[in-house]
Design a protein around this motif. Structure first.
Motif, short mmCIF file in Angstrom:
data_model
loop_
_atom_site.label_atom_id
_atom_site.label_comp_id
_atom_site.label_asym_id
_atom_site.label_seq_id
_atom_site.Cartn_x
_atom_site.Cartn_y
_atom_site.Cartn_z
N MET A 105 0.83 -1.21 0.00
CA MET A 105 0.00 0.00 0.00
C MET A 105 0.86 1.26 0.00
SD MET A 105 -2.70 -1.22 2.91
CE MET A 105 -3.53 0.35 3.10
N GLU A 106 2.18 1.08 -0.05
CA GLU A 106 3.06 2.21 0.20
C GLU A 106 2.88 3.38 -0.77
OE1 GLU A 106 4.03 -0.67 -1.05
OE2 GLU A 106 5.87 -0.53 -2.23
N LYS A 107 2.42 3.07 -1.99
CA LYS A 107 2.30 4.14 -2.99
C LYS A 107 1.11 5.05 -2.69
CE LYS A 107 5.13 2.55 -6.60
NZ LYS A 107 5.15 1.06 -6.61
N LYS A 108 0.10 4.51 -2.02
CA LYS A 108 -1.12 5.29 -1.78
C LYS A 108 -1.04 6.12 -0.51
CE LYS A 108 -4.26 2.17 -4.11
NZ LYS A 108 -4.56 0.77 -3.85
N VAL A 109 -0.14 5.74 0.40
CA VAL A 109 -0.15 6.36 1.72
C VAL A 109 0.73 7.62 1.75
CG1 VAL A 109 0.38 5.92 4.15
CG2 VAL A 109 -0.51 4.10 2.73
N LYS A 110 0.19 8.67 2.36
CA LYS A 110 0.99 9.90 2.52
C LYS A 110 1.33 10.07 4.00
CE LYS A 110 -2.53 12.23 0.73
NZ LYS A 110 -3.44 11.29 0.11
N ILE A 111 2.62 9.96 4.32
CA ILE A 111 3.02 10.16 5.71
C ILE A 111 3.99 11.32 5.79
CG2 ILE A 111 3.87 9.07 7.82
CD1 ILE A 111 3.56 6.39 6.52
N TYR A 112 3.69 12.28 6.61
CA TYR A 112 4.60 13.41 6.82
C TYR A 112 5.29 13.24 8.17
CZ TYR A 112 1.89 15.27 2.98
OH TYR A 112 1.29 15.43 1.77
N GLU A 113 6.60 13.42 8.15
CA GLU A 113 7.35 13.23 9.39
C GLU A 113 7.31 14.48 10.25
OE1 GLU A 113 11.06 11.19 8.97
OE2 GLU A 113 11.89 12.09 10.79
N VAL A 114 7.07 14.29 11.54
CA VAL A 114 7.08 15.43 12.47
C VAL A 114 8.21 15.24 13.46
CG1 VAL A 114 4.60 15.80 12.29
CG2 VAL A 114 5.49 14.32 14.08
N ASP A 115 8.63 16.34 14.10
CA ASP A 115 9.63 16.24 15.17
C ASP A 115 9.22 17.14 16.33
OD1 ASP A 115 10.31 18.86 14.53
OD2 ASP A 115 11.96 18.24 13.22
N ARG A 116 10.14 17.32 17.27
CA ARG A 116 9.80 18.06 18.48
C ARG A 116 9.49 19.53 18.22
NH1 ARG A 116 12.34 16.34 23.91
NH2 ARG A 116 11.81 14.14 23.92
N LYS A 117 9.83 19.98 17.02
CA LYS A 117 9.55 21.40 16.73
C LYS A 117 8.29 21.58 15.89
CE LYS A 117 14.38 22.29 15.91
NZ LYS A 117 14.62 20.97 15.50
N SER A 118 7.67 20.48 15.53
CA SER A 118 6.59 20.58 14.55
C SER A 118 5.32 21.23 15.09
CB SER A 118 6.23 19.20 14.01
OG SER A 118 7.31 18.66 13.32
N GLN A 119 4.81 22.14 14.28
CA GLN A 119 3.51 22.73 14.54
C GLN A 119 2.84 22.78 13.16
OE1 GLN A 119 3.20 26.83 16.12
NE2 GLN A 119 2.47 25.78 17.96
N ILE A 120 1.68 22.13 13.04
CA ILE A 120 1.13 21.93 11.71
C ILE A 120 -0.29 22.46 11.63
CG2 ILE A 120 0.37 20.12 10.11
CD1 ILE A 120 2.90 18.65 11.54
N ASN A 121 -0.54 23.25 10.58
CA ASN A 121 -1.90 23.70 10.34
C ASN A 121 -2.62 22.65 9.51
OD1 ASN A 121 -1.82 26.29 11.62
ND2 ASN A 121 -0.40 26.87 9.99
N ILE A 122 -3.81 22.28 9.97
CA ILE A 122 -4.56 21.26 9.25
C ILE A 122 -5.92 21.84 8.88
CG2 ILE A 122 -5.56 18.95 9.38
CD1 ILE A 122 -3.42 18.50 11.68
N GLY A 123 -6.25 21.76 7.62
CA GLY A 123 -7.52 22.31 7.15
C GLY A 123 -7.58 23.81 7.44
N ARG A 124 -8.78 24.30 7.69
CA ARG A 124 -8.92 25.74 7.98
C ARG A 124 -8.94 26.01 9.48
NH1 ARG A 124 -13.01 24.27 5.11
NH2 ARG A 124 -14.45 24.85 6.76
N ASN A 125 -9.15 24.92 10.27
CA ASN A 125 -9.47 25.16 11.68
C ASN A 125 -8.52 24.59 12.72
OD1 ASN A 125 -12.07 26.51 11.26
ND2 ASN A 125 -12.68 24.55 10.38
#
Ligand SMILES: [Zn+2]
Ligand SMILES: [Zn+2]
Length: 560
Positions: free
Chosen positions: A114-134
């Motif tokens: 399934m590896e081609k279909k899956v999207k994984i983003y790596e995070v670390d201790r500094k990560s702050q991620i905006n998801i969608g609009r909210n």
């Protein structure tokens, strides 16, 4: 959630709230959903042939266009194991995970192609991620028993939720930084609800540090002159690191026995968490070339699992490892309560070889939990100071005592919520109110099939495993529906046919009687229904067999 008012903040404790395993929660704000973790659990002994239980994602599937992301706290399977089945159902939303979890998930996805279909983003201790609009997700490094473990702070326009994840406060962690205390403290006053794990909420004191365990293990292994066999959980990556370091220091070659251990160590090496020279790792085959005091065997099977390495060693059926009385066996693990008898039977067998055995005990601390005890939980709460708390990741009993501790530590009992799987909580800017429940009955996974196993099938398997099967083959004339010849019997795991002459004779007579009645009834009706004949024989035979043998095999009747 159907009459969802726009802009309302909702949390659903979908799964894994009432036990350890199968963790999954989601947060909905307006028309956007973020999931936190997607784990599986193992079935109880009464579920025959079921491999895993996964969270019920019916609601999420109906709203899959809203699911914007799956956030992963850490790489353990009770937090990631269900991804394989859930991702396709939800059209592969992006996954955010730490480096180690990412590597483990990717390895699984490759296994399932399934590896081609899956999207994984790596995070670390500094990560702050905006998801969608909210949504805004902040990943906060913590200590557990696997590197790159995180608490997650999820912000929305209407309120913020903190997911502790699995954690302990380790002042001397093995080969990783301590929890990010500063970041945790910076959340004070911002958390409207904290979901806190409860695994060790009933254990007083502080969880021992991984470094302390490592030192004790090193002392023991240094002193021993013969071979050392250590059994540890393959999910406790921090322990595997310690053991490899000890092998280096004590000049021992490492032999790895067990597939899950091999996999874990190879990923840990890829991630450069474990650094070990190729020359230090030898195969089971090569072991005999080295003196005993230069060998450290790492193996699976600390819970006495039937086909794991240590159990096979105890049964003397391991291909390469034969125990001798100079060997030392160390169980660097805890005993899962339901396995205690099995483990003891295994250690009994091991001791019969005359070996020395060390278990984690009062005088030798050679295992530490990755989950915080009472002191750890208290320290975490003092740092983050949430407005409301929801104990999760444990049975109601554990969460009940967790709540009691919190009250004892001065927390307002009205601000602590005990939730259930599938429960939705609505936040009104001030308080969390119980809303509706979504369907949460776990989905049973049986080998390759998903969710197609019902209670009936499970009951059959239980019956088969206990009493076996008894089948009857009847040859009916297509012309006049009379029995041609005599019924034939086949038995599996029920009785040995050759020695059951009397029972078979009686069975045969019963079948002829039932057939005679059916024939009469059918000719009057002018319609021969074989289904009725089959049902009658099955019913009568099960009564007869139970009366004669007190057993209840599955009875199958076939008409040819
Ligand atoms: Zn964990
Ligand atoms: Zn967990």
């Amino acid at each position: 959630m159907k009459n969802n008012r726009k802009g309302m903040l909702q949390l659903c404790t979908l799964s894994g709230t009432t036990e350890i395993g199968r963790n999954s929660n989601f947060v909905q704000y307006g028309d956007e959903i973020v999931m936190v973790d997607a784990g599986y659990s193992f079935p109880g002994h009464e579920m025959y042939g079921i491999d895993y239980l996964i969270p019920n994602v019916k609601y999420l599937k109906q709203n899959k266009q809203k699911v914007k992301a799956i956030l992963i706290t850490h790489g353990h399977l009770d937090h990631t194991g269900a991804l394989k089945w859930i991702l396709p159902e939800l059209d592969y939303p992006p996954i955010y995970a730490g480096g180690f979890a990412k590597a483990l998930i990717e390895a699984k996805m490759k296994e399932y192609k399934m590896e081609k279909k899956v999207k994984i983003y790596e995070v670390d201790r500094k990560s702050q991620i905006n998801i969608g609009r909210n949504f805004k997700a902040t990943f906060i490094g913590i200590n557990h028993s696997i590197p790159d473990a995180f608490s997650i702070f999820l912000q929305t326009p209407k309120g913020n939720i903190f997911f502790s994840g699995d954690f302990k406060i380790d002042k001397e962690p093995a080969n990783e930084p301590q929890s990010d205390y500063e970041k945790l403290r910076s959340l004070r006053g911002k958390i409207d609800l904290a979901l806190m794990e409860s695994t060790n909420a009933s254990t007083p004191g502080k969880a021992p540090s991984e470094t302390e365990i490592s030192k004790n293990l090193e002392d023991i292994i240094t002193k021993h002159n013969g071979r050392v066999v250590v059994s540890a959980f393959s999910s406790l990556i921090t322990r595997l690191y310690s053991l490899v370091e000890i092998a280096k220091k004590t000049n021992r070659k490492i032999v790895i026995s067990g597939r899950s251990l091999e996999q874990a160590i190879s990923i840990a090496r890829e991630k450069r968490y474990i650094n070990v020279d190729e020359k230090l790792l030898i195969s089971e085959r090569e072991m005999s070339k080295y003196p005993d005091r230069e060998i450290l065997i790492l193996c699976t099977g600390s819970q006495g699992e039937r086909f794991a390495a240590l159990n096979r060693i105890s049964l003397n059926e391991h291909k390469f490892i034969r125990l001798r009385k100079e060997d030392l066996i160390i169980l660097s693990s805890s005993e899962i309560p339901e396995n205690i008898t099995t483990i003891e039977k295994m250690t009994d067998r091991l001791l019969e070889f005359g070996v020395e055995l060390i278990k984690d005990g009062v005088d030798t601390k050679i295992h530490s939990t990755g989950h915080g005890n009472q002191e750890d939980i208290k320290m975490m709460l003092e740092m983050v100071q949430p407005r409301h708390i929801m104990p999760v990741h444990g049975s109601l009993t554990f969460r009940y005592f967790h709540k009691k501790n919190l009250v004892k530590w001065g927390f307002d009992k009205n601000k602590i919520f005990l939730t259930e799987d599938g429960q939705i909580w609505n936040y009104d800017n001030n308080y969390w109110n119980k809303g509706k429940k979504v369907e949460s009955k776990p989905i049973l996974i049986d080998g390759l099939g998903v969710g197609d196993i019902g209670d009936v099938v499970l009951k059959d398997r239980k019956q088969l495993s206990e009493y076996g099967m008894f089948s009857v083959v009847l040859n009916l004339s297509s012309k006049n529906k009379k029995i041609i010849g005599r019924p034939r019997f086949i038995s599996r795991g029920f009785v040995y046919l050759k020695s059951s002459y009397a029972l078979l004779k009686e069975t045969e007579n019963t079948i002829f009687d039932i057939h005679r009645d059916w024939e009469k009834y059918s000719s009057q009706k002018g319609k021969y229904e074989e289904k009725i004949l089959i049902q009658k024989i099955e019913k009568q035979l099960s009564k007869l067999i139970f009366k004669k043998t007190e057993r209840e095999p599955i009875i199958l009747v076939a008409i040819i």
